[in-house]
Design a protein around this motif. Sequence first.
Motif, mmCIF file in Angstrom:
data_model
loop_
_atom_site.group_PDB
_atom_site.id
_atom_site.type_symbol
_atom_site.label_atom_id
_atom_site.label_comp_id
_atom_site.label_asym_id
_atom_site.label_seq_id
_atom_site.Cartn_x
_atom_site.Cartn_y
_atom_site.Cartn_z
ATOM 1 N N ASP A 112 0.786 -1.099 -0.284
ATOM 2 C CA ASP A 112 0.098 -0.068 -0.302
ATOM 3 C C ASP A 112 0.840 0.867 0.122
ATOM 4 O O ASP A 112 1.110 1.966 -0.764
ATOM 5 C CB ASP A 112 -1.445 0.161 1.410
ATOM 6 N N VAL A 113 2.174 1.028 0.619
ATOM 7 C CA VAL A 113 2.743 2.250 1.463
ATOM 8 C C VAL A 113 3.771 2.774 -0.571
ATOM 9 O O VAL A 113 3.022 3.882 -0.928
ATOM 10 C CB VAL A 113 3.785 2.224 1.938
ATOM 11 N N MET A 114 4.195 1.541 -0.916
ATOM 12 C CA MET A 114 4.940 1.985 -2.534
ATOM 13 C C MET A 114 3.352 2.577 -3.424
ATOM 14 O O MET A 114 4.179 3.557 -3.368
ATOM 15 C CB MET A 114 4.945 0.406 -2.573
ATOM 16 N N PHE B 181 1.099 4.075 -2.713
ATOM 17 C CA PHE B 181 0.540 5.156 -2.726
ATOM 18 C C PHE B 181 2.092 6.715 -2.864
ATOM 19 O O PHE B 181 1.436 7.385 -3.634
ATOM 20 C CB PHE B 181 0.645 5.173 -1.531
ATOM 21 N N SER B 182 2.893 6.315 -2.122
ATOM 22 C CA SER B 182 3.786 6.921 -2.705
ATOM 23 C C SER B 182 4.048 7.376 -4.157
ATOM 24 O O SER B 182 3.812 8.798 -4.733
ATOM 25 C CB SER B 182 5.207 5.942 -2.619
ATOM 26 N N VAL B 183 3.823 6.188 -5.694
ATOM 27 C CA VAL B 183 4.014 6.667 -6.788
ATOM 28 C C VAL B 183 3.128 7.130 -7.137
ATOM 29 O O VAL B 183 3.651 8.117 -8.171
ATOM 30 C CB VAL B 183 4.077 5.207 -7.224
ATOM 31 N N SER C 105 1.487 9.357 -6.015
ATOM 32 C CA SER C 105 0.935 10.749 -4.827
ATOM 33 C C SER C 105 2.295 11.644 -5.916
ATOM 34 O O SER C 105 2.381 12.561 -5.641
ATOM 35 C CB SER C 105 1.501 11.231 -3.356
ATOM 36 N N LEU C 106 3.792 11.029 -5.626
ATOM 37 C CA LEU C 106 4.632 11.851 -6.417
ATOM 38 C C LEU C 106 4.406 11.659 -8.364
ATOM 39 O O LEU C 106 4.636 13.214 -7.946
ATOM 40 C CB LEU C 106 5.924 11.158 -6.479
#
Lengths: 334, 446, 319
Positions: free
Chosen positions: C3-5, C7-9, C11-12
Amino acid sequence: MSMLTVSGSPHVHGDSSVKKIMYTVVIAMVPAMLVSVYFFGLDALRVLVISSLSCLFFEWLIQKYLIKGPVTIFDGSALITGILLAFNVPSNLPTWIIIVGAFVAIGMAKMSFGGLGKNPFNPALVGRIFLLISFPVQMTSWPEPKMLFGSMASQPDAMGGATPLGFLKEGLKNSTVPELMSKMPDLMMDFIGFIGGSLGEVSVVALLLGAIYMLIKKVITWQIPFAYIGSVVVFTGILWLIDPDMYVDPLFHLLTGGLILGAFFMATDMVSSPISPWGQIVFGIGCGVITILIRIWGAYPEGVSFAILIMNAFTPLLNRWLKPKLFGETIKAA
Amino acid sequence: MGILKTFSLGGVHPPENKLSADQAIEVLPLPKQAFIPLNQNLGAPGVAQVQKGDVIKVGQLLAKGEAFISSNVHSPVSGKVLKIDNVMDPSGYRRPAVVVNVDGDEWVDGIDRTDTLVKEIKLSQKEIVEKIHQLGIVGLGGATFPSHVKLMVPEGKTADVLIINGVECEPYLTADHRLMIEKGDEILVGTTILMKGLGVERAIIGIENNKPDAIKNMTELAGKFKGIEVCPLKVKYPQGGEKQLIKATIRREVPSGKLPIEVGAVVNNVGTAFAVYQAVQKNKPLIERVVTITGKSVAKPGNFMVRIGTPIRELIEKAGGLPEDSGKMIGGGPMMGKALLSMDTPVVKGSSGILILRESESKRVDVKNCIRCARCVSVCPMGLEAVLLAQLAEMEMWEESEQENVMDCIECGSCHYTCPSGRPLLDYIRLGKSKVGQIIRNRGKK
Amino acid sequence: MNDVMIFSVISLGAIGIAAAVILYFVAQKFKVIEDPKIDEVEEALPAANCGGCGFPGCRNFAEATVKSANESKHIEGLNCPVGGNDVMTTVAAILGLEVEESKPLIAVIRCNGSRENSPQKVEYDGPATCAFAHNLYSGEGGCQYGCLGLGDCVAACQFDAIHMDPVTGLPVVNDKCVACGACVKACPRDIIELRFKGPKDKRIFVSCVNKERGGPAKKNCAVACIGCGLCEKECKFDAITIINNLAYIDYEKCKLCRKCVPVCPTNAIHELHFPPKKEKPVKPEAAVKEEKPELPASKEETDKGGVPPEDAKPGNQQA
Ligand code: SF4
Ligand code: SF4
Ligand code: SF4
Ligand code: SF4
């Protein structure tokens, strides 16, 4: 008669020199060195010698073979870095780690910026932080002070090998300050040095002795250490008054950890601290506030090194903003 | 005496080395040939009034200062003008000068050469200023600013105090010191004249505490004069700087970039006061001055009354010749003096002393990296960041230099003196000052 | 963890897109309409940004040429000394104009006060900058006009065209010089001059800027111009004038006949890159004879290209 020399005035020079300044600092550190050897035994001596020698060696190596410039390892600055680095590590640190630390301090933090006078950060601190981050276990397992002569029983067993600050930080998770304090040696012990910690941190007395010497010799000015310590006292004092159960009294903060060492010997490093008196005061206050922020709310029990490094980064800004007082107020022609 | 006054910002304590303090002022014999530069003051050069072959007398006008900031030059010797030619000035540059073959010592009429003290001041304020102008009196402290200009208070400003500089904060030099001991009365009359010329009621003579005999003598004598007080000062270099002296004596701070008159003060040197006395009371132009010849290896350090235009060679010979181990010859004191290139350089109105340094004292210490110790900043009497100014000059950043007030530097040399790394701070600051000065002047022209 | 990954992708990525859009609009909004020719001209320039043309950089020079061409249909008075004729012709072609060939220039050091010719009298101890030393004193050799030898000109040259000769203590210009004039500005004593490079690099000039009368000038330096006027009389083309005891050869008028060179009693006139003279007129000074033959020899070295000045011999071969 030889040829006359022509040069601009002044034609005389005062008796100050880089060497003099540096060796004054070295002398000022002697009491603390003796105390550390006294408390931690020959291990301390080993750390001191290895650290100083490897700093000198790396400086020589780089100056001679990399820069191919003049070798100035005897100006005392590398020696100071070596001793300070040793002061900032536990006495049971493996030799090879010390050498790595010395390499980082001299090679990365000092020489890569152009050597003495050009480094933006205090080299010894950079070395120490590098070690702390890379070898957290070795860097934070403090041996109990085992005296050179005889043994010492004043360290309550409950503390194990932790420093008072570390002990406090851990303990506060499920206990209150007064309770923990009762388990620790009293403050007099902290003052003299019967506590665990890095080599140079333990004895406030010895450090103050050196500090007074440096102040008399005018190698350091009062601004940084006093602003630093003052702000720590004020800040922790306020917190302590608010809630003595959660926060320790200021005296404890003063006497434990590397505060005195940092305030007098590392924050005052002239290369990486501001030039004007006001800049130095702000620098000191900044160090104090950051130290306490880290000590109380940060991940590490001790914040002196980080605080000083962070403020080092602000030095150019402080130099720009806080100018020394000009003679006569400035009236600029429009 | 309580706590002695001094200026508050910065300052250093170079070793005093006042070797010639006990040597009474002697009169130096006339030179065979005199070289009298036409320009001996700060400001515009004078215009020659004599020609080759003219026979001239002592006191005759040699060059006329025609611009506002300029002054007259009178002949210090009698004899025949050999030529008007370029002669080496202290920096080795050749500039126009009158060369005179000295013959006898014949003076023009009307100059009172006796030693009798004339106390009564007959001239009016205006006449005093005019006299000082005519007889070519300039500041004898070293800067050679024409004295009459100082007495003309600009419109809208008022002066309320005259400060007489008897500080002599430069190491080695003792010319003013001796003058205060031997010619105290004359200096005080001169001070009174300057007070009248300026229209002030109060004068303060600042003397550093390392000259107790001068302080004692001047305090005793000053009792007989109205409105003159002697102010002993703590020894600290550069107390002789105008702005520092004003701060030390009357606690006023001259604003950055302004003249002392801004705070109602005018500063004159004791030597100038003496010269003013001689000009106004005795009608004697500025043709001689006291010069200290000193140095650790000099056989007979001393103080001499020297005619302007005398080659310093004569002075050095009188003091026992140039020592074997000489390495540097300095016109002035060790902190602000100029290194001289040749013994043929003549004594000029601004020469306060000749200092001969030994070879071992002449070389500068090795230059190392700046360790940012901030000593240069803490000793600067003007509150400047010498280290920054020097860096800016090295990088040729003149605008920034100006913003950092490089023009405020009084070139006292305290920064270089104190730098542990031996950095040539003042050299670079001087370069910065000259460049910024040029830029400012050009701006004025546009 | 996944999920974190993600999400990061996301948002960035979103930030990136947003930034791109903003940048695009800003660029559009602030776009300055410029003559495309400026870019073209700039392309043609050497991009040295040396300031030799009198403008802060090549771009400014390009703007100025295009402006001049558009407004007054010529680019006279605008010249890139670094690029020389080639570049200027190209620039003119871009702008649809023609330029006159200008003769290439080169920096010339007009001082020969080497250690030998002007012996050291005092020793300077201070920062190595001519600008400061010039304010401080006359010079180690005593000449107040001569080279101070501290290398401000060397520091000013961006083309590595000027170096100090350690033996003579004088700067030497090599053929990398593009006549940008930076050294001329840097020298506090106005010793350096830009002169015609000359056919096959042949140049004749007075290597002295001393305005003193003969006596004092000679006192400090054996090869000083004493303003005697012999060369002025010798010159058939009125190229030599004497002002303030100093001869000056106008390089526009000089025909490189070499007549003036031997008549100079102090050997102050230098000829460069000429073949050796067949017969030499007998000169009063022996020293002159010794020095003369050295000249062409050392020139050959320079011609062969890039002999470092460290190897250069003392004498009068700086050019
Ligand atoms: S005194 Fe010297 S070393 Fe110290 S800051 Fe100034 S220039 Fe740097
Ligand atoms: S020379 Fe200038 S910058 Fe240096 S201490 Fe004196 S006034 Fe300050
Ligand atoms: S030698 Fe002078 S003119 Fe030639 S390229 Fe270098 S700075 Fe420019
Ligand atoms: S030619 Fe000029 S700038 Fe170059 S070294 Fe000589 S004096 Fe300095």
